[in-house]
Motif scaffolding. Sequence first.
Motif, short mmCIF file in Angstrom:
data_model
loop_
_atom_site.label_atom_id
_atom_site.label_comp_id
_atom_site.label_asym_id
_atom_site.label_seq_id
_atom_site.Cartn_x
_atom_site.Cartn_y
_atom_site.Cartn_z
N ASP A 183 67.61 50.17 25.12
CA ASP A 183 68.46 49.72 26.22
C ASP A 183 67.86 48.45 26.79
OD1 ASP A 183 70.00 49.31 28.44
OD2 ASP A 183 69.57 51.24 29.38
N THR A 184 68.48 47.31 26.54
CA THR A 184 67.92 46.03 26.96
C THR A 184 68.02 45.80 28.46
OG1 THR A 184 70.02 44.91 26.45
CG2 THR A 184 68.33 44.92 24.73
N GLN A 220 63.50 46.85 31.69
CA GLN A 220 62.53 45.77 31.55
C GLN A 220 61.58 46.03 30.38
OE1 GLN A 220 60.42 44.95 35.13
NE2 GLN A 220 59.45 43.12 34.32
N GLY A 221 61.40 45.02 29.56
CA GLY A 221 60.48 45.11 28.44
C GLY A 221 61.12 45.58 27.14
N ASN A 222 62.29 46.19 27.22
CA ASN A 222 62.91 46.72 26.00
C ASN A 222 63.39 45.64 25.04
OD1 ASN A 222 62.40 49.38 26.45
ND2 ASN A 222 64.52 49.99 26.68
N LEU A 223 63.83 44.51 25.57
CA LEU A 223 64.28 43.43 24.68
C LEU A 223 63.12 42.93 23.85
CD1 LEU A 223 66.57 41.67 23.69
CD2 LEU A 223 66.10 40.09 25.57
N ALA A 224 61.97 42.73 24.48
CA ALA A 224 60.78 42.28 23.75
C ALA A 224 60.33 43.35 22.76
CB ALA A 224 59.66 41.96 24.72
N GLU A 225 60.38 44.61 23.17
CA GLU A 225 59.98 45.71 22.28
C GLU A 225 60.90 45.78 21.06
OE1 GLU A 225 59.19 50.52 22.45
OE2 GLU A 225 59.56 49.43 24.31
N ARG A 226 62.20 45.62 21.29
CA ARG A 226 63.17 45.63 20.19
C ARG A 226 62.91 44.47 19.24
NH1 ARG A 226 69.49 44.92 21.36
NH2 ARG A 226 68.92 42.75 21.44
N SER A 227 62.66 43.30 19.80
CA SER A 227 62.37 42.12 18.96
C SER A 227 61.11 42.33 18.14
CB SER A 227 62.23 40.88 19.84
OG SER A 227 63.44 40.58 20.47
#
Length: 73
Positions: free
Chosen positions: A27-28, A31-38
Amino acid sequence: MEEEIISKKVKLIIIDSVASVVRKEFDTKLQGNLAERSNFLARGASVLKYLAEEFSIPVSSSSFLKFLPYSIK
């Protein structure tokens, strides 16, 4: 994984819609999930690059996009 590539004489690796599966898991809005997904996708790409180079086999990755440039009537 390397053992299976050798024993099964894999000649091609095809990955379909990996982004779709990953998108559902991260779930982007958090906080931090977008970086973790990338980072997760980058690690996966790194593994695929290693397999392609180490075993001289092509790797293809696609992502299904649902896009209709015009309406079908």
